[in-house]
Design a protein around this motif. Structure first.
Motif, short mmCIF file in Angstrom:
data_model
loop_
_atom_site.label_atom_id
_atom_site.label_comp_id
_atom_site.label_asym_id
_atom_site.label_seq_id
_atom_site.Cartn_x
_atom_site.Cartn_y
_atom_site.Cartn_z
N ARG A 250 6.30 2.75 0.92
CA ARG A 250 7.65 2.89 1.48
C ARG A 250 7.57 3.28 2.95
O ARG A 250 6.64 3.98 3.36
CB ARG A 250 8.44 3.95 0.72
CG ARG A 250 8.84 3.54 -0.69
CD ARG A 250 9.93 2.48 -0.69
NE ARG A 250 10.29 2.09 -2.04
CZ ARG A 250 9.77 1.08 -2.71
NH1 ARG A 250 8.82 0.35 -2.14
NH2 ARG A 250 10.16 0.78 -3.93
N PHE A 251 8.56 2.85 3.74
CA PHE A 251 8.64 3.20 5.15
C PHE A 251 9.63 4.34 5.35
O PHE A 251 10.74 4.29 4.82
CB PHE A 251 9.07 1.99 5.99
CG PHE A 251 8.03 0.91 6.07
CD1 PHE A 251 7.94 -0.07 5.09
CD2 PHE A 251 7.14 0.86 7.13
CE1 PHE A 251 6.99 -1.08 5.16
CE2 PHE A 251 6.18 -0.13 7.21
CZ PHE A 251 6.09 -1.10 6.22
N LEU A 252 9.23 5.36 6.12
CA LEU A 252 10.09 6.49 6.43
C LEU A 252 9.81 6.95 7.86
O LEU A 252 8.69 6.77 8.38
CB LEU A 252 9.84 7.66 5.48
CG LEU A 252 10.51 7.64 4.10
CD1 LEU A 252 10.04 8.84 3.29
CD2 LEU A 252 12.03 7.65 4.22
N GLU B 238 -6.36 -17.82 3.93
CA GLU B 238 -6.55 -18.37 5.26
C GLU B 238 -5.26 -18.94 5.83
O GLU B 238 -5.15 -19.15 7.02
CB GLU B 238 -7.64 -19.44 5.22
CG GLU B 238 -9.02 -18.86 4.87
CD GLU B 238 -10.11 -19.89 5.00
OE1 GLU B 238 -9.78 -21.06 5.28
OE2 GLU B 238 -11.28 -19.53 4.81
N GLU B 239 -4.25 -19.17 5.00
CA GLU B 239 -3.01 -19.73 5.48
C GLU B 239 -1.99 -18.64 5.81
O GLU B 239 -1.00 -18.90 6.48
CB GLU B 239 -2.42 -20.68 4.42
CG GLU B 239 -3.34 -21.84 4.07
CD GLU B 239 -2.77 -22.68 2.93
OE1 GLU B 239 -1.57 -22.55 2.66
OE2 GLU B 239 -3.53 -23.45 2.33
N ASP B 240 -2.19 -17.44 5.33
CA ASP B 240 -1.24 -16.36 5.51
C ASP B 240 -1.77 -15.37 6.54
O ASP B 240 -2.75 -14.66 6.29
CB ASP B 240 -0.99 -15.65 4.17
CG ASP B 240 0.19 -14.70 4.26
OD1 ASP B 240 0.58 -14.34 5.38
OD2 ASP B 240 0.72 -14.32 3.20
N PRO B 241 -1.13 -15.26 7.70
CA PRO B 241 -1.61 -14.34 8.74
C PRO B 241 -1.44 -12.88 8.36
O PRO B 241 -1.98 -12.00 9.04
CB PRO B 241 -0.74 -14.71 9.95
CG PRO B 241 0.50 -15.29 9.37
CD PRO B 241 0.05 -16.02 8.14
N ALA B 242 -0.71 -12.60 7.29
CA ALA B 242 -0.49 -11.21 6.87
C ALA B 242 -1.55 -10.76 5.85
O ALA B 242 -1.48 -9.62 5.37
CB ALA B 242 0.90 -11.04 6.27
N LEU B 243 -2.51 -11.63 5.53
CA LEU B 243 -3.57 -11.28 4.59
C LEU B 243 -4.93 -11.34 5.29
O LEU B 243 -5.17 -12.25 6.08
CB LEU B 243 -3.57 -12.23 3.39
CG LEU B 243 -2.33 -12.17 2.49
CD1 LEU B 243 -2.40 -13.28 1.45
CD2 LEU B 243 -2.22 -10.81 1.81
N ARG C 257 4.68 -5.44 9.60
CA ARG C 257 5.25 -4.88 8.38
C ARG C 257 4.64 -5.54 7.14
O ARG C 257 4.28 -4.85 6.18
CB ARG C 257 6.77 -5.06 8.39
CG ARG C 257 7.47 -4.43 7.18
CD ARG C 257 8.96 -4.71 7.22
NE ARG C 257 9.63 -4.14 6.06
CZ ARG C 257 10.13 -2.92 6.00
NH1 ARG C 257 10.03 -2.12 7.05
NH2 ARG C 257 10.72 -2.48 4.91
N SER C 258 4.51 -6.85 7.18
CA SER C 258 3.92 -7.57 6.04
C SER C 258 2.46 -7.19 5.84
O SER C 258 2.00 -7.03 4.70
CB SER C 258 4.04 -9.08 6.25
OG SER C 258 5.40 -9.48 6.26
#
Length: 310
Positions: A196-198, A51-56, A182-183
């Motif tokens: 991986r990003f391509l 709940e504290e991490d906006p990327a999760l 991205r996260s």
């Protein structure tokens, strides 16, 4: 506060991705056997931080088209993690689910994309949201033409081993000013293997190498096992020996500073059995045949998702 993740199309890959995310968030899950490298599958994120991490993600919506699919999904998610009980199953109501979501993962069949994204109210529901597509052969330009201008469209390509959280996912590159997106993407796809990003221009080759690669590897694996059986080994033991040998070699190749040629040379002693076998492989043009298979598969991948020629 975590975001709401909506998965449209809970087939094999959609279920695998969502199951991986749930497992990675479950601190009580024993998960797979600990890996030699932290970036591989099995990374666990403490639930207390979700709940504290906006990327999760902190809320999960799974969209299916039939009631029978909904009944099958619930136990599938609860088996992999206690968090699976919190997954909300939406039946034939994609638009309403997307309205409640922050990130949408499109996992339907490629030929259904246009019908789903053109549902009444879908464009409005997707406004200013992140749409991640795993549809083979459907380009970002094609997807962008099906949604509004404010929808952020990203293309991802996971492969079959994602089912056991040992996959390889390629994601189209993002703007540098999108660190949160991205996260979010890394957290989703790192939960089922490597990510991986391509540039999207490489996706056809990645489809051939990563997407079709398991089939090519399985042929080589099966051939090795057949050779063992030919020389008297029981089938089960021959297959286990071949599979573990390939798995171990692959993990060695992924270690920093490693190279397949070094691994090969390390077991190739002068006048030994390895060099004798290698010469037979070279006589059979195995190296060039495998490389050409990737080339032809890439060319075929470039034709997928395109309008038929008349």
């Amino acid at each position: 506060m975590g975001y709401t993740l909506c998965v449209i199309g809970c087939g094999t890959m959609g279920v695998a991705i969502l199951s991986g995310v749930l497992s990675s968030l479950d601190t009580n899950s024993s998960g797979p056997i600990p890996k030699w490298e932290s970036h591989t599958s099995g990374t666990v994120t403490p639930v207390a931080f979700v709940e504290e991490d906006p990327a999760l993600p902190s809320r999960f919506l799974a969209c299916v088209s039939r009631e029978v699919s909904a009944r099958q999904l619930k136990p599938a998610f609860t088996e992999v993690s206690p968090l699976g009980a919190a997954v909300e199953i939406c039946v034939a109501n994609n638009v309403q689910a997307v309205k409640q979501a922050d990130v949408v993962l499109l996992c339907c069949k490629p030929q259904l994309a246009n019908a789903i994204l053109s549902e009444p109210g879908m464009q409005e529901a997707l406004e200013k949201k992140l749409l991640i597509s795993i549809l083979a052969g459907v380009t970002i330009n094609q997807l962008s033409g099906m949604v509004g201008p404010t929808t952020k469209v990203v293309r991802a390509m996971p492969n079959t081993p994602c089912r056991i959280r040992e996959g390889m996912t390629i994601v189209s590159t993002l703007d540098e000013n999108q660190p949160l997106d991205r996260s979010i993407i890394l957290n989703i796809f790192s939960s089922i293997g490597r990510c991986r990003f391509l540039d999207e221009k490489h996706f056809d080759a990645c489809t051939a190498l990563g997407g079709s690669g398991p089939a090519f590897a399985a042929i080589f694996l099966e051939a090795m096992a057949d050779g063992g059986v030919m020389m008297g080994l029981p089938r089960a033991e021959a297959l286990e020996l071949a599979a573990q040998t390939i798995q171990g070699t692959a993990r060695m190749a992924l270690q920093p500073g490693a190279h397949p040629a070094r691994i090969k040379d390390a077991v190739t002693t002068p006048g030994g059995c390895t060099i004798a076998g290698l010469l037979v492989l070279e006589d059979g043009r195995v190296r060039s045949t495998i490389a050409r298979a990737i080339q032809i598969a890439t060319e075929r991948a470039s034709e997928l998702g395109q309008p038929p020629k008349h």
